[in-house]
Design an enzyme around this catalytic site. Structure first.
Site, PDB file in Angstrom:
ATOM      1  N   GLY A 132      -5.823  -6.565   0.602  1.00  0.00           N
ATOM      2  CA  GLY A 132      -6.219  -5.664   1.675  1.00  0.00           C
ATOM      3  C   GLY A 132      -5.265  -4.485   1.745  1.00  0.00           C
ATOM      4  O   GLY A 132      -4.707  -4.064   0.729  1.00  0.00           O
ATOM      5  N   GLU A 133      -5.092  -3.943   2.933  1.00  0.00           N
ATOM      6  CA  GLU A 133      -4.204  -2.808   3.203  1.00  0.00           C
ATOM      7  C   GLU A 133      -4.732  -1.487   2.658  1.00  0.00           C
ATOM      8  O   GLU A 133      -4.225  -0.430   3.016  1.00  0.00           O
ATOM      9  CB  GLU A 133      -2.792  -3.025   2.620  1.00  0.00           C
ATOM     10  N   GLY A 134      -5.718  -1.519   1.783  1.00  0.00           N
ATOM     11  CA  GLY A 134      -6.131  -0.328   1.038  1.00  0.00           C
ATOM     12  C   GLY A 134      -5.557  -0.308  -0.358  1.00  0.00           C
ATOM     13  O   GLY A 134      -5.723   0.674  -1.097  1.00  0.00           O
TER      14      GLY A 134
ATOM     15  N   VAL B 182       0.825  -1.207   0.000  1.00  0.00           N
ATOM     16  CA  VAL B 182       0.000   0.000   0.000  1.00  0.00           C
ATOM     17  C   VAL B 182       0.862   1.260   0.000  1.00  0.00           C
ATOM     18  O   VAL B 182       0.492   2.276  -0.603  1.00  0.00           O
ATOM     19  CB  VAL B 182      -0.993   0.006   1.186  1.00  0.00           C
TER      20      VAL B 182
END
Length: 350
Positions: free
Chosen positions: A317-319, A98
């Site tokens: 995930g993580e953004g 990210v």
């Protein structure tokens, strides 16, 4: 802002602004409808902002909410729980995916400890807002008390408010938490009415036997608590995570400030369902960044009526997916700001 005042501030999309954006698209130097989903996105963003053209979504910040999960003890993830804290340190140091994507897109990264089990060392972009050191095991007892769930929601609201006050014009959801796809699947099942098997995926990569076990764990937790979608705080308390609850508040905060929020993957989508259960009009602020490979994400987005901008088979995930989508969102808005009309450019219409 409290949850109560935040919900009171959330309003439906502004129809006159949306009508103005549709009318403007009809006068721009391009065939009507030729930008497909980007046209509808820009119209939605005009409705959110209440003005045409809407503000460009910059500067932007991705808020990575982190938490741990008691249900990890049930063997639903192959990764040790301490990886959550280790990855938070990696985010703070700038070494995660990210962070790389955010540098490419010009996005700031903020990391929030909402409920990591291991105490973290500080950093310039780390907010220590730990509510408790991980949730309880939802197969044994509620993951959170109602008070803890509310505190997490209001943490997310506060973070959104701080970022908007500092000038952010777009908010992006991020998350970190080993085993957090298990509560995400439970939340998605409750809010959509889907069966656990339809919304449970492989997370960070589990085999068939562990997937079957994970599905059984989720079904057992739902049978124990029988949470009701009409009581979103109760649902978050029973089977949610601290990062899920905080993300729900973050999304509500964005909606209250009429700032777009780009929803990342399955964790954020489950939080978005909770936000919509609190305030259906909050969906007007949501932009689905991408379609996660996790099956629950597709079920959640369909329930919300959101079509993802990207479909790259990602499940990190993580953004990460939200950050990748930001330039597309910005391009959709920039069209309304910068493309000439037929009249101004002297281009003949058909």
């Amino acid at each position: 802002m409290t949850l109560e005042t935040t919900l009171a501030a959330i309003r439906p999309a502004d129809e006159p602004a949306m009508a103005a954006a549709r009318e403007l698209h009809g006068r721009l130097t391009k065939p009507a409808g030729s930008l497909g989903a980007l046209e509808e996105l820009s119209i939605r963003l005009a409705g959110l902002a209440g003005v045409c053209p809407p503000p460009l979504p910059a500067p932007a910040t991705v808020a990575v909410f982190a938490g741990d999960h008691g249900v990890h003890a049930q063997g639903v993830s192959p990764w040790p729980q301490e990886v959550t804290a280790q990855m938070v340190a990696n985010f703070v140091a700038g070494g995660a995916v990210v962070n790389a994507f955010a540098r490419q897109a010009g996005v700031d990264v903020m990391v929030i400890d909402a409920g990591v089990a291991i105490p973290l060392h500080g950093g310039p972009n780390l907010l220590d807002a730990n509510i408790r050191r991980g949730t309880r095991d939802m197969t044994v007892e509620p993951a959170l008390t109602r008070e803890e769930a509310l505190a997490a929601v209001e943490l997310g609201i506060a973070v959104a408010g701080q970022l908007v006050a500092a000038g952010a014009k777009c908010l992006l959801t991020g998350d970190m938490g080993i085993a957090n796809t298990t509560p995400a699947a439970a939340l998605t099942a409750v809010f959509t009415g889907a069966e656990p098997a339809a919304v449970t995926g492989r997370g960070t990569g589990i085999d068939d036997a562990m997937l079957a076990h994970k599905t059984e764990v989720i079904a057992a937790a739902l049978a124990r608590h029988t949470p009701a979608a009409a009581d979103p705080i109760g649902v978050l308390a029973a089977v949610g995570g601290l990062e899920h609850a905080a993300l729900a508040g973050f999304i509500l905060g964005a909606a209250a400030h009429r700032v777009p929020v780009i929803v990342d993957g399955v964790i954020a989508a489950s939080a978005a369902l909770a936000a919509a259960a609190f305030a259906p009009d909050a969906v007007a602020a949501m932009v689905a960044g991408h379609r996660s490979a996790e099956p629950g994400a597709t079920v959640a987005l369909a329930h919300l009526g959101l079509e993802p901008l990207l479909d790259l088979g990602m499940r990190l995930g993580e953004g990460s997916g939200a950050v990748l989508a930001l330039p597309i969102v910005a391009s959709a808005v920039r069209v309304l700001h910068e493309v000439a009309t037929f009249d101004s450019a002297g281009v003949s219409e058909k």
